[in-house]
Write a protein that holds these residues in place. Structure first.
Motif, short mmCIF file in Angstrom:
data_model
loop_
_atom_site.label_atom_id
_atom_site.label_comp_id
_atom_site.label_asym_id
_atom_site.label_seq_id
_atom_site.Cartn_x
_atom_site.Cartn_y
_atom_site.Cartn_z
N PRO A 238 -12.61 11.38 23.61
CA PRO A 238 -12.84 9.95 23.95
C PRO A 238 -14.05 9.36 23.22
O PRO A 238 -14.01 8.20 22.81
CB PRO A 238 -13.07 9.98 25.47
N LYS B 229 -10.28 2.95 27.78
CA LYS B 229 -11.44 3.45 28.52
C LYS B 229 -12.47 4.07 27.58
O LYS B 229 -13.68 3.92 27.77
CB LYS B 229 -10.98 4.48 29.55
N ALA B 230 -12.00 4.75 26.53
CA ALA B 230 -12.91 5.39 25.57
C ALA B 230 -13.71 4.36 24.78
O ALA B 230 -14.88 4.58 24.44
CB ALA B 230 -12.11 6.28 24.62
N CYS B 231 -13.09 3.23 24.46
CA CYS B 231 -13.76 2.19 23.66
C CYS B 231 -14.71 1.32 24.49
O CYS B 231 -15.61 0.68 23.93
CB CYS B 231 -12.72 1.30 22.99
N GLU C 174 -6.20 5.50 28.16
CA GLU C 174 -7.32 6.38 27.85
C GLU C 174 -8.11 5.87 26.65
O GLU C 174 -9.34 5.96 26.61
CB GLU C 174 -6.80 7.80 27.57
N THR C 175 -7.41 5.33 25.67
CA THR C 175 -8.07 4.77 24.49
C THR C 175 -8.91 3.56 24.87
O THR C 175 -10.04 3.39 24.39
CB THR C 175 -7.03 4.37 23.43
N LEU D 153 -4.10 10.08 22.46
CA LEU D 153 -4.43 9.60 23.80
C LEU D 153 -3.47 8.49 24.21
O LEU D 153 -2.82 7.86 23.36
CB LEU D 153 -5.87 9.05 23.83
N SER E 179 -4.91 9.48 17.70
CA SER E 179 -5.61 10.49 18.51
C SER E 179 -4.71 11.25 19.47
O SER E 179 -5.04 12.35 19.91
CB SER E 179 -6.73 9.83 19.31
N GLY F 155 -13.61 6.20 20.78
CA GLY F 155 -14.34 4.97 21.09
C GLY F 155 -15.26 4.55 19.96
O GLY F 155 -15.31 3.36 19.60
#
Length: 425
Positions: free
Chosen positions: A133, A393-395, A390-391, A386, A384, A137
């Motif tokens: 993540p 949330k990671a960014c 999830e992507t 994901l 990735s 991000g």
């Protein structure tokens, strides 16, 4: 009657009609009901909207970035960035940002950065033990630098829509782009300190010299572009053509990593991308013309100024509007629709159109990292593995340094306008 124009456009968008078609068809619906404007004007305005010399830069900037990706030049850039800053704590995080800064001088789009260089960056960071993540991000956040540092496809569209010098917009983006890079690198340093990330490479002059030699010719692309434009050797459109031929020579003659079949594939991708962009510009040109002729722009400016005439508050409201629009509307469409509406308001509070161009583009680049229409999120999810959620949330944590940069760009016009004033005025 103006409500018919917006109702037609929004209704078609909700039905899933493409943006370009919704803009043109919504305008045609309004003309049909209004009866004061001949329907032929729709076609005339759409044709004149794309009859612009600066718009010729679009296919060439798109093609030059695609050629750089297809010719394997991104690997050379990444190797040089690793030798340059990989010895810092959280090394590959810094490499991620520096690589995006270098590639930004070639591609002009965040999507090209995320899809090309981002694939290499995420894979390398994952193999070196970085949390996926975090890698995703950071890659998304650094990709937003692409359209800020010249060349920039969104700035070409803004320059045409606002009748503003594209060369000045390019010059204005250089310092804010470097500021974004420094802010993201500071974030990486802080996370590396908190999570105990180590160095990923030893600093060696020999390795730096070797990778710099391998990446020297590709890194001359931004020098060719910026140097040529600032010296007056060629216009931004001519610079795009020069960059394309330079990338073509590197890929097919110097490195010989680009085959004729690869060139045909890049050409077809460029034609498809350019067709989509120009269709949006054509549709929005009639839409924007109707907004202007029906005095909607004056009404919007009057409504906002009736609430407050304080430039600080007006800019805050405009930033909020652009961030919200960026969540739902594609960048090119957002620029071409909103410039006719917001530019008179900016003129009323004394904001330079070049300064506002940077504010608008940076807001919409942040929109690429926000659901539901964030294009970079979809690309990173595919690269990735994901999920989209999830992507997203990671960014999210990396939006904080980007918001800091947005605030500085918005309320520190001297930083934005210093270079274009020095070069062009």
């Amino acid at each position: 009657m103006t409500w018919i124009l917006f109702a037609g456009f929004l209704g078609l968008m909700l039905l899933g009609v493409p943006v370009a078609v919704a803009l043109g068809a919504g305008s045609l619906i309004y003309v049909w009901f209004d009866q004061s404007v001949p329907p032929l004007v729709v076609l005339h305005r759409m044709a004149s909207g794309v009859d612009s010399f600066p718009l010729l830069a679009i296919p060439f900037f798109v093609m030059s970035g695609s050629l750089m990706n297809s010719a394997g030049i991104t690997e050379r850039i990444y190797s040089f960035a690793t030798a340059l800053v990989g010895w810092l704590k959280g090394g590959l995080g810094h490499v991620n940002v520096v690589g995006s800064v270098i590639f930004a001088g070639m591609s002009g789009t965040a999507v090209a950065d995320a899809g090309g260089l981002g694939n290499i960056e995420i894979k390398a960071m994952k193999e070196h033990g970085y949390p996926l993540p975090f890698a995703v991000g950071l890659t998304g956040a650094s990709a937003t630098i692409g359209p800020i540092i010249p060349p920039s496809l969104p700035m070409v569209i803004y320059g045409v829509s606002a009748n503003t010098s594209v060369g000045q917009l390019f010059a204005a983006g250089l310092i804010p782009g470097l500021l974004m890079a420094l802010t993201l690198m500071a974030s990486v340093a802080w996370v590396a300190h908190v999570r105990g990330f180590d160095r990923d490479a030893e600093f060696r002059w020999a390795r730096l010299g070797h990778t710099a030699k391998r990446a020297f010719l590709p890194m001359m692309t931004p020098v060719l572009l910026v140097g040529g434009m600032t010296s007056g050797a060629f216009t931004p459109t001519e610079a795009a053509i020069a960059a394309t031929f330079y990338a073509l020579i590197l890929g097919m003659v110097v490195y010989r990593t680009l085959s004729f079949r690869g060139l045909m594939r890049v050409t077809m991708e460029t034609i498809e991308t350019t067709a989509v962009v120009l269709l949006i510009v054509a549709g929005s040109s009639i839409f924007g013309w109707l907004i202007t002729t029906t005095r909607v722009t004056e009404e919007v400016a009057g409504a906002v100024l009736s609430i407050t005439s304080n430039p600080i508050l007006v800019l805050l409201l405009v930033n909020i509007l652009l961030l919200v629009v960026g969540c739902f509307l594609e960048t090119i469409a957002a620029i071409t629709i909103l410039v006719p509406v917001l530019l008179p308001l900016m003129a009323a509070i004394g904001v330079d159109p070049v300064h506002f161009g940077l504010i608008m583009v940076l807001n919409l680049m942040i929109g690429l990292l926000t659901p539901p229409v964030g294009m970079v999120l979809y690309i990173l999810a595919r690269v990735s593995g994901l999920t989209f959620e999830e992507t997203t949330k990671a960014c999210a944590p990396f939006l904080i340094p980007l918001f800091i940069c947005l605030a500085m760009v918005t309320y520190w016009p001297g930083m934005v306008l210093w270079l274009p004033t020095l070069i062009y005025r």
